[in-house]
Design a protein around this motif. Structure first.
Motif, short mmCIF file in Angstrom:
data_model
loop_
_atom_site.label_atom_id
_atom_site.label_comp_id
_atom_site.label_asym_id
_atom_site.label_seq_id
_atom_site.Cartn_x
_atom_site.Cartn_y
_atom_site.Cartn_z
N ASP A 112 12.89 6.66 9.51
CA ASP A 112 11.39 5.26 10.26
C ASP A 112 10.13 6.21 9.16
O ASP A 112 8.63 5.07 9.43
N ILE A 113 9.86 7.24 9.16
CA ILE A 113 8.72 8.11 8.27
C ILE A 113 8.89 7.41 7.02
O ILE A 113 7.30 6.93 6.09
N ILE A 114 9.84 7.28 5.61
CA ILE A 114 10.20 6.46 4.83
C ILE A 114 9.92 4.95 4.86
O ILE A 114 9.15 4.80 3.70
N LYS A 115 9.65 5.00 6.07
CA LYS A 115 9.63 2.88 5.80
C LYS A 115 7.73 3.21 6.07
O LYS A 115 7.35 2.33 5.18
N LYS A 116 7.43 4.11 6.94
CA LYS A 116 5.50 3.86 7.11
C LYS A 116 5.58 4.06 5.61
O LYS A 116 4.17 2.88 5.70
N ILE A 117 5.72 5.07 5.32
CA ILE A 117 5.31 5.94 3.76
C ILE A 117 5.14 4.46 2.75
O ILE A 117 4.09 3.93 1.70
N ASN A 118 6.75 3.78 2.37
CA ASN A 118 6.82 2.86 1.32
C ASN A 118 6.00 1.47 1.33
O ASN A 118 5.27 1.03 0.93
N GLU A 119 5.70 1.58 2.78
CA GLU A 119 4.42 0.39 3.28
C GLU A 119 3.46 0.25 2.75
O GLU A 119 2.66 -0.52 2.98
N LEU A 120 3.03 2.12 3.05
CA LEU A 120 1.83 1.94 2.92
C LEU A 120 1.71 1.63 1.19
O LEU A 120 0.58 1.64 0.57
N LYS A 121 2.47 1.99 0.39
CA LYS A 121 2.11 2.34 -0.45
C LYS A 121 2.71 1.20 -1.22
O LYS A 121 1.31 1.14 -2.47
N ILE A 122 3.18 0.03 -0.83
CA ILE A 122 2.74 -1.49 -1.03
C ILE A 122 1.70 -2.14 -1.38
O ILE A 122 1.03 -2.20 -1.72
N LYS A 123 0.45 -0.99 -0.01
CA LYS A 123 -0.33 -1.80 0.02
C LYS A 123 -1.23 -0.83 -1.07
O LYS A 123 -2.50 -1.62 -1.01
N ILE A 124 -1.22 0.02 -1.36
CA ILE A 124 -2.08 1.09 -2.14
C ILE A 124 -1.51 0.44 -3.33
O ILE A 124 -2.73 0.06 -4.29
N LYS A 125 -0.69 -0.09 -4.05
CA LYS A 125 -0.58 -0.99 -5.07
C LYS A 125 -1.12 -2.19 -5.21
O LYS A 125 -1.42 -2.52 -5.96
N ASN A 126 -1.46 -2.96 -3.97
CA ASN A 126 -1.57 -4.13 -3.80
C ASN A 126 -3.28 -3.94 -4.09
O ASN A 126 -3.97 -4.84 -4.59
N TYR A 127 -4.15 -3.01 -3.20
CA TYR A 127 -5.37 -2.54 -3.81
C TYR A 127 -5.29 -2.16 -5.35
O TYR A 127 -6.73 -2.92 -5.57
N LYS A 128 -4.59 -1.41 -5.86
CA LYS A 128 -5.17 -1.33 -6.95
C LYS A 128 -5.44 -2.93 -8.02
O LYS A 128 -5.84 -2.86 -9.42
N GLU A 129 -3.73 -3.48 -7.22
CA GLU A 129 -4.15 -4.59 -9.01
C GLU A 129 -5.34 -5.28 -8.53
O GLU A 129 -5.58 -6.25 -9.08
N SER A 130 -5.89 -5.78 -7.65
CA SER A 130 -7.06 -6.08 -6.98
C SER A 130 -8.18 -5.66 -7.01
O SER A 130 -8.86 -7.02 -7.90
N ILE A 131 -8.42 -4.84 -7.84
CA ILE A 131 -9.79 -4.47 -8.66
C ILE A 131 -9.82 -4.17 -10.55
O ILE A 131 -10.29 -3.27 -10.70
N SER A 132 -7.70 -3.88 -10.43
CA SER A 132 -8.23 -3.91 -11.95
C SER A 132 -8.44 -5.00 -12.87
O SER A 132 -7.95 -6.27 -12.07
#
Length: 327
Positions: free
Chosen positions: A307-327
């Motif tokens: 369940d923790i791995i799942k939460k972290i992976n979801e957060l990493k996707i958000k981080i990736k999307n955020y980086k792409e949005s400002i690049s």
């Protein structure tokens, strides 16, 4: 005054023991330990009141020759200040029911802040204190609590058995002025990098409150106002660098920067960056948010849970999307 240099080994052992004891108290989940910590801080300050006696000379030598131990000790003191401020603010909001606890917390907090002021003024500490870790931790905690005090609109002049937040605020500002006098460039830079809690209007409101209630002079008010403008100038640049709007859920709460390798702490369940918490654990084996015992092994084991791995992976996707949005 009667103690001779022959007994320096006894004094050295005494200092090392009480410093170790202070650090070891972090492993105990017992509220009464704070009173013991208060007594240790008081004893050290009392023995070092005269900077020309054998007690001060030996203490300064210990500080200079035991960097790792001194860093652990100071980090423990800073974590305690954070805890005392949290508790005091909490109970002041319901002051009528907690007068005795407020009095105790106030005394402990004032003594501990005065100890940090003593450390900042002691040249033996300067190489340690002005490393990023110690100063960032201290400044970020103080800024956060000043922000909370003003945001919550707590009456800092509400005298409860002569214990009130205005004296605490004065001491915190006094420490900031001390830090600025010792190393202005470093102090301003670290203050400006706190994009989470430093807001010039918060500090301006505080110093105006203190001035209007005759707690500080016009000269001190103007001095701090000028300092705030210098900090804001660099702080604005930092905000621009961060694009001013990094979502809070994507930021490490300890250093307020975008997550690189997020993990979740097993005791407080707060998300932090792995590298940041590893640096913290080098000097303090506790969770920085609740002071419970913590090791890197605990973190690794907890973050292997599905369940923790799942939460972290979801957060990493958000981080990736955020980086792409400002690049």
């Amino acid at each position: 005054k009667e103690i001779s240099v022959i007994n320096s080994d006894i004094i050295t052992t005494f200092y090392l023991n009480i410093i170790n004891f202070y650090i070891d108290l972090d492993t105990y989940d017992d509220y009464s330990k704070n009173d013991t910590k208060y007594k240790i801080i008081y004893i050290i300050r009392l023995l070092n009141k005269n900077q020309n006696n054998i007690f001060s000379n030996i203490f300064n030598n210990i500080i200079q020759n035991n960097n790792n131990k001194t860093i652990k000790f100071l980090n423990s003191v800073i974590t305690d200040i954070n805890f005392y401020l949290e508790e005091l603010i909490l109970y002041l909001k319901n002051s009528e029911n907690y007068l005795l606890l407020i009095k105790t917390l106030y005394s402990i907090l004032i003594e501990t802040l005065n100890f940090m002021k003593f450390c900042f003024n002691n040249k033996s500490f300067h190489n340690i204190i002005f490393n990023d870790e110690i100063l960032i931790n201290f400044i970020n905690y103080i800024n956060l609590h000043i922000k909370n005090i003003i945001d919550l609109q707590i009456d800092i002049f509400n005298i409860t058995s002569n214990y009130n937040l205005s004296e605490v605020c004065l001491l915190m500002l006094d420490i900031y002025i001390t830090l600025n006098n010792i190393n202005s460039q470093k102090f301003i830079l670290i203050m400006s990098k706190d994009t989470r809690s430093f807001h010039i209007n918060i500090f301006q409101n505080l110093i105006k409150l203190l001035l209007d209630n005759n707690k500080i002079s016009n000269e001190t008010h103007d001095e701090f106002k000028l300092l705030l403008l210098k900090i804001k100038k660099i702080n604005d640049i930092e905000l621009q660098k961060n694009d001013e709007n990094i979502p809070e859920e994507l930021c490490d709460p300890l250093i307020n920067s975008l997550f690189v390798n997020p993990i979740i702490l097993p005791t407080s369940e707060i998300t932090v960056d792995l590298l940041v918490i590893k640096r913290h654990l080098l000097v303090n084996n506790t969770d920085p948010f609740n002071r419970n015992p913590l090791t890197i092994e605990d973190i690794e084991e907890y973050n292997k849970k599905p369940d923790i791995i799942k939460k972290i992976n979801e957060l990493k996707i958000k981080i990736k999307n955020y980086k792409e949005s400002i690049s």
